[in-house]
Write a protein that holds these residues in place. Structure first.
Motif, PDB file in Angstrom:
ATOM      1  N   GLU A 135       0.840  -1.188   0.000  1.00  0.00           N
ATOM      2  CA  GLU A 135       0.000   0.000   0.000  1.00  0.00           C
ATOM      3  C   GLU A 135       0.880   1.245   0.000  1.00  0.00           C
ATOM      4  OE1 GLU A 135      -3.498   1.729   2.841  1.00  0.00           O
ATOM      5  OE2 GLU A 135      -3.407  -0.437   2.507  1.00  0.00           O
ATOM      6  N   TYR A 136       0.465   2.239  -0.752  1.00  0.00           N
ATOM      7  CA  TYR A 136       1.218   3.483  -0.886  1.00  0.00           C
ATOM      8  C   TYR A 136       0.332   4.635  -0.434  1.00  0.00           C
ATOM      9  CZ  TYR A 136       3.916   0.388  -3.861  1.00  0.00           C
ATOM     10  OH  TYR A 136       4.639  -0.675  -4.335  1.00  0.00           O
ATOM     11  N   ARG A 137       0.950   5.729   0.034  1.00  0.00           N
ATOM     12  CA  ARG A 137       0.163   6.859   0.524  1.00  0.00           C
ATOM     13  C   ARG A 137       0.904   8.163   0.276  1.00  0.00           C
ATOM     14  NH1 ARG A 137      -2.123   7.553   6.644  1.00  0.00           N
ATOM     15  NH2 ARG A 137      -2.843   9.694   6.390  1.00  0.00           N
ATOM     16  N   ALA A 138       0.174   9.161  -0.124  1.00  0.00           N
ATOM     17  CA  ALA A 138       0.705  10.521  -0.273  1.00  0.00           C
ATOM     18  C   ALA A 138      -0.323  11.483   0.296  1.00  0.00           C
ATOM     19  CB  ALA A 138       0.968  10.836  -1.741  1.00  0.00           C
ATOM     20  N   GLU A 139       0.141  12.506   0.996  1.00  0.00           N
ATOM     21  CA  GLU A 139      -0.740  13.554   1.520  1.00  0.00           C
ATOM     22  C   GLU A 139      -0.290  14.878   0.933  1.00  0.00           C
ATOM     23  OE1 GLU A 139      -0.904  13.519   5.781  1.00  0.00           O
ATOM     24  OE2 GLU A 139      -1.314  11.366   5.843  1.00  0.00           O
ATOM     25  N   VAL A 167       5.342  12.182   1.393  1.00  0.00           N
ATOM     26  CA  VAL A 167       5.339  10.749   1.143  1.00  0.00           C
ATOM     27  C   VAL A 167       6.381  10.155   2.086  1.00  0.00           C
ATOM     28  CG1 VAL A 167       5.733   8.925  -0.558  1.00  0.00           C
ATOM     29  CG2 VAL A 167       4.693  11.091  -1.265  1.00  0.00           C
ATOM     30  N   ARG A 168       5.936   9.314   2.992  1.00  0.00           N
ATOM     31  CA  ARG A 168       6.802   8.816   4.071  1.00  0.00           C
ATOM     32  C   ARG A 168       7.492   9.998   4.729  1.00  0.00           C
ATOM     33  NH1 ARG A 168      10.748   5.129   2.066  1.00  0.00           N
ATOM     34  NH2 ARG A 168      10.363   5.782  -0.068  1.00  0.00           N
ATOM     35  N   GLU A 169       8.812  10.021   4.815  1.00  0.00           N
ATOM     36  CA  GLU A 169       9.506  11.147   5.455  1.00  0.00           C
ATOM     37  C   GLU A 169       9.999  12.184   4.450  1.00  0.00           C
ATOM     38  OE1 GLU A 169      12.595   7.825   4.953  1.00  0.00           O
ATOM     39  OE2 GLU A 169      10.512   7.932   5.511  1.00  0.00           O
ATOM     40  N   PHE A 170       9.483  12.136   3.226  1.00  0.00           N
ATOM     41  CA  PHE A 170       9.934  13.038   2.169  1.00  0.00           C
ATOM     42  C   PHE A 170       8.866  14.086   1.860  1.00  0.00           C
ATOM     43  CE2 PHE A 170      11.776   8.839   1.524  1.00  0.00           C
ATOM     44  CZ  PHE A 170      13.118   9.143   1.631  1.00  0.00           C
TER      45      PHE A 170
END
Length: 137
Positions: free
Chosen positions: A5-9, A22-25
């Motif tokens: 699963e992937y996630r972007a806010e 995205v994660r810590e980026f």
């Protein structure tokens, strides 16, 4: 079913851009037309994602097949007409520095395309690729 699963806010910047996490980026998405040119536009990120997908898979396959590769570069291009909001063509070119047989390099191309998540999400039928082998002398 197991899955990745992937996630972007994303947070809107008040104009036409956003800041994505995205994660810590963290990175900016914007345009150079009616935005502030604070980052690549979504289409440029899509092309970079296709290139990144290919790079990850080529790198994995080069290591797995224990190929002697000095380096490679990926260039991805896309174009669309002004009247239709869809890329009509996406092409990529990989330039690879190696003395490995061309048959092995073309096998890497085949497998990298076959197993690329972004590549196949966009649609392998929409993307044309070529490989230029540069011999290390």
């Amino acid at each position: 079913m197991e899955r990745l699963e992937y996630r972007a806010e994303l947070e809107w910047d008040g104009n036409v851009g956003s800041t994505a996490e995205v994660r810590e980026f963290t990175f900016r998405i914007d345009t150079n037309t009616d935005g502030h040119n604070a980052g690549p536009n979504p289409t440029e990120y899509l092309l970079a994602a296709i290139g990144g997908c290919l790079t990850v898979n080529w790198g994995r396959l080069i290591k797995k097949m224990r190929l002697d590769v000095k380096g490679f570069e990926v260039e991805v291009r896309g174009w669309r007409g002004l009247d239709e909001p869809q890329l009509k063509e996406i092409t990529y070119k990989i330039t690879i520095l190696t003395n490995e047989p061309e048959k092995k390099i073309m096998r890497v191309k085949e497998l990298a395309e076959k197993y690329g998540t972004v590549f196949n999400t966009v649609g392998a039928e929409k993307i044309r690729g070529e490989v230029e082998v540069v011999r290390d002398t």
